[in-house]
Write a protein that holds these residues in place. Structure first.
Motif, PDB file in Angstrom:
ATOM      1  N   LEU A 136      -9.290  -1.693 -64.959  1.00 30.76           N
ATOM      2  CA  LEU A 136      -9.867  -0.377 -65.253  1.00 30.76           C
ATOM      3  C   LEU A 136     -10.762  -0.412 -66.486  1.00 30.76           C
ATOM      4  N   MET A 169     -14.350  -0.439 -65.716  1.00 34.19           N
ATOM      5  CA  MET A 169     -14.910   0.665 -64.919  1.00 34.19           C
ATOM      6  C   MET A 169     -15.592   1.711 -65.790  1.00 34.19           C
ATOM      7  N   ASP A 170     -16.520   2.430 -65.163  1.00 38.65           N
ATOM      8  CA  ASP A 170     -17.278   3.477 -65.845  1.00 38.65           C
ATOM      9  C   ASP A 170     -16.343   4.636 -66.210  1.00 38.65           C
ATOM     10  N   LYS A 171     -16.322   4.972 -67.498  1.00 37.56           N
ATOM     11  CA  LYS A 171     -15.395   6.022 -67.936  1.00 37.56           C
ATOM     12  C   LYS A 171     -16.041   7.409 -67.992  1.00 37.56           C
ATOM     13  N   ARG A 172     -17.302   7.478 -67.568  1.00 36.27           N
ATOM     14  CA  ARG A 172     -17.939   8.803 -67.564  1.00 36.27           C
ATOM     15  C   ARG A 172     -17.453   9.590 -66.347  1.00 36.27           C
ATOM     16  N   LEU A 173     -17.188  10.875 -66.550  1.00 36.86           N
ATOM     17  CA  LEU A 173     -16.763  11.708 -65.411  1.00 36.86           C
ATOM     18  C   LEU A 173     -17.914  11.831 -64.415  1.00 36.86           C
ATOM     19  N   PRO A 174     -17.663  11.524 -63.150  1.00 36.21           N
ATOM     20  CA  PRO A 174     -18.767  11.531 -62.177  1.00 36.21           C
ATOM     21  C   PRO A 174     -19.071  12.922 -61.614  1.00 36.21           C
ATOM     22  N   PHE A 175     -19.186  13.882 -62.496  1.00 34.11           N
ATOM     23  CA  PHE A 175     -19.459  15.258 -62.051  1.00 34.11           C
ATOM     24  C   PHE A 175     -20.607  15.851 -62.848  1.00 34.11           C
ATOM     25  N   THR A 176     -21.381  16.675 -62.193  1.00 31.63           N
ATOM     26  CA  THR A 176     -22.442  17.412 -62.900  1.00 31.63           C
ATOM     27  C   THR A 176     -22.163  18.912 -62.758  1.00 31.63           C
ATOM     28  N   PRO A 203     -24.235  22.926 -62.299  1.00 32.18           N
ATOM     29  CA  PRO A 203     -25.541  23.521 -61.953  1.00 32.18           C
ATOM     30  C   PRO A 203     -26.400  23.675 -63.207  1.00 32.18           C
ATOM     31  N   TYR A 237     -25.728  25.901 -66.501  1.00 34.54           N
ATOM     32  CA  TYR A 237     -24.365  26.390 -66.279  1.00 34.54           C
ATOM     33  C   TYR A 237     -23.729  26.872 -67.585  1.00 34.54           C
ATOM     34  N   PHE A 238     -23.797  26.033 -68.608  1.00 31.06           N
ATOM     35  CA  PHE A 238     -23.130  26.385 -69.870  1.00 31.06           C
ATOM     36  C   PHE A 238     -23.879  27.498 -70.613  1.00 31.06           C
ATOM     37  N   SER A 267     -21.685  35.258 -67.711  1.00 36.38           N
ATOM     38  CA  SER A 267     -20.777  35.516 -66.584  1.00 36.38           C
ATOM     39  C   SER A 267     -19.384  35.898 -67.081  1.00 36.38           C
ATOM     40  N   MET A 268     -18.996  35.327 -68.235  1.00 35.29           N
ATOM     41  CA  MET A 268     -17.698  35.684 -68.822  1.00 35.29           C
ATOM     42  C   MET A 268     -17.693  37.134 -69.284  1.00 35.29           C
ATOM     43  N   PHE A 279     -22.836  30.625 -68.864  1.00 41.03           N
ATOM     44  CA  PHE A 279     -21.387  30.820 -68.764  1.00 41.03           C
ATOM     45  C   PHE A 279     -20.930  32.043 -69.563  1.00 41.03           C
TER      46      PHE A 279
END
Lengths: 108, 145
Positions: free
Chosen positions: A9, A12-19, A21, A24-25, A31-32, A28
């Motif tokens: 492990l 392996m790439d430790k970056r979260l593989p999610f983006t 929209p 978004y931030f 919307s809150m 945010f």
């Protein structure tokens, strides 16, 4: 015999593989705020409900109390009710005899 | 943990709502980030428990549904190796998955994790060690097929 490839492990790439929209931030907070105002409005609506129930309960109580008070303490309705009750317990033949006998007695 | 942008968004909004409503109860005994992490962890576990209850009559395990969500999610931008890693993580028990994600992806120290999860550092180290071994074993098996 084939040797199984060793996997670590650490390699392996430790970056979260999610983006997210676009913006978004940035959006945010907006919307809150919208959600908070909706929840606040809902809370306000919920706070009104007990008052509505209380008013409905008091109104119903007053109507029931008023009708009971009228039927018990009103001067006209009691004899009417009593007379109706007595008449309902006597059949027509008995009433006829009663009137005829009374008439005969008066004539004697 | 929930592998779907929409579900994550819902949870995140709930986390900030809970934090907003519970701001008075925050006594400043821990860092704000730790407090937020704790709320987020609880919300995530509650979300997964509810999902499990909703799917109690379903033939699919919640983990299968999460994997399907991940494969359909437009915001997953990982390659094949990262997809395999996510599959491997999904084979872990829920709490172990949480520990693994916090340590591997978010690089939290064991002390911080201990504060958030209320578990001893020793237990967290053991949990992470077992998680990595299971994942490596899964990846070796998958690679071998």
């Amino acid at each position: 015999m084939m040797r199984k490839k060793n996997i670590s492990l650490d390699e392996m790439d430790k970056r979260l593989p999610f983006t997210v929209p676009e913006n978004y931030f940035e959006d945010f907070a907006t919307s809150m705020e919208l959600q908070i105002s909706e929840v606040a409005a809902e809370k306000k609506h919920r706070q009104l409900k007990p008052w509505v129930y209380a008013v409905a309960a008091v109104s119903t109580g007053l109507i029931i109390f008023g009708s009971v008070y009228t039927s018990v303490f009103s001067g006209t309705s009691k004899p009417d009710n009593y007379e109706s009750y007595v008449l309902s317990q006597v059949d027509e033949t008995s009433m006829l005899y009663y009137y005829l006998e009374g008439h005969n007695t008066e004539n004697k | 943990m929930v592998l779907s942008h929409d579900d994550t968004n819902d949870i995140l909004q709930d986390v900030f709502m809970k934090a907003w409503n519970g701001l008075d109860s925050f006594r400043g005994e821990s860092q704000v980030s730790t407090w937020l992490y704790r709320i987020a962890t609880n919300e995530t576990l509650t979300f997964l428990t509810n999902k499990r209850l909703k799917n109690i009559n379903s033939l699919d395990e919640v983990e299968d549904i999460l994997l399907q969500n991940l494969q359909a999610d437009n915001y997953f931008n990982g390659d094949e190796a990262q997809l395999q890693l996510q599959k491997a993580i999904l084979t872990l028990p829920e709490k172990q998955r949480l520990v693994f994600n916090m340590r591997f992806y978010e690089d939290l120290s064991y002390d911080e994790m201990s504060e958030v999860l209320g578990t001893s550092v020793g237990a967290l180290k053991a949990s992470y060690h077992h998680a990595t071994k299971k994942i490596e074993h899964f990846l070796i098996e998958e690679n071998d097929d």
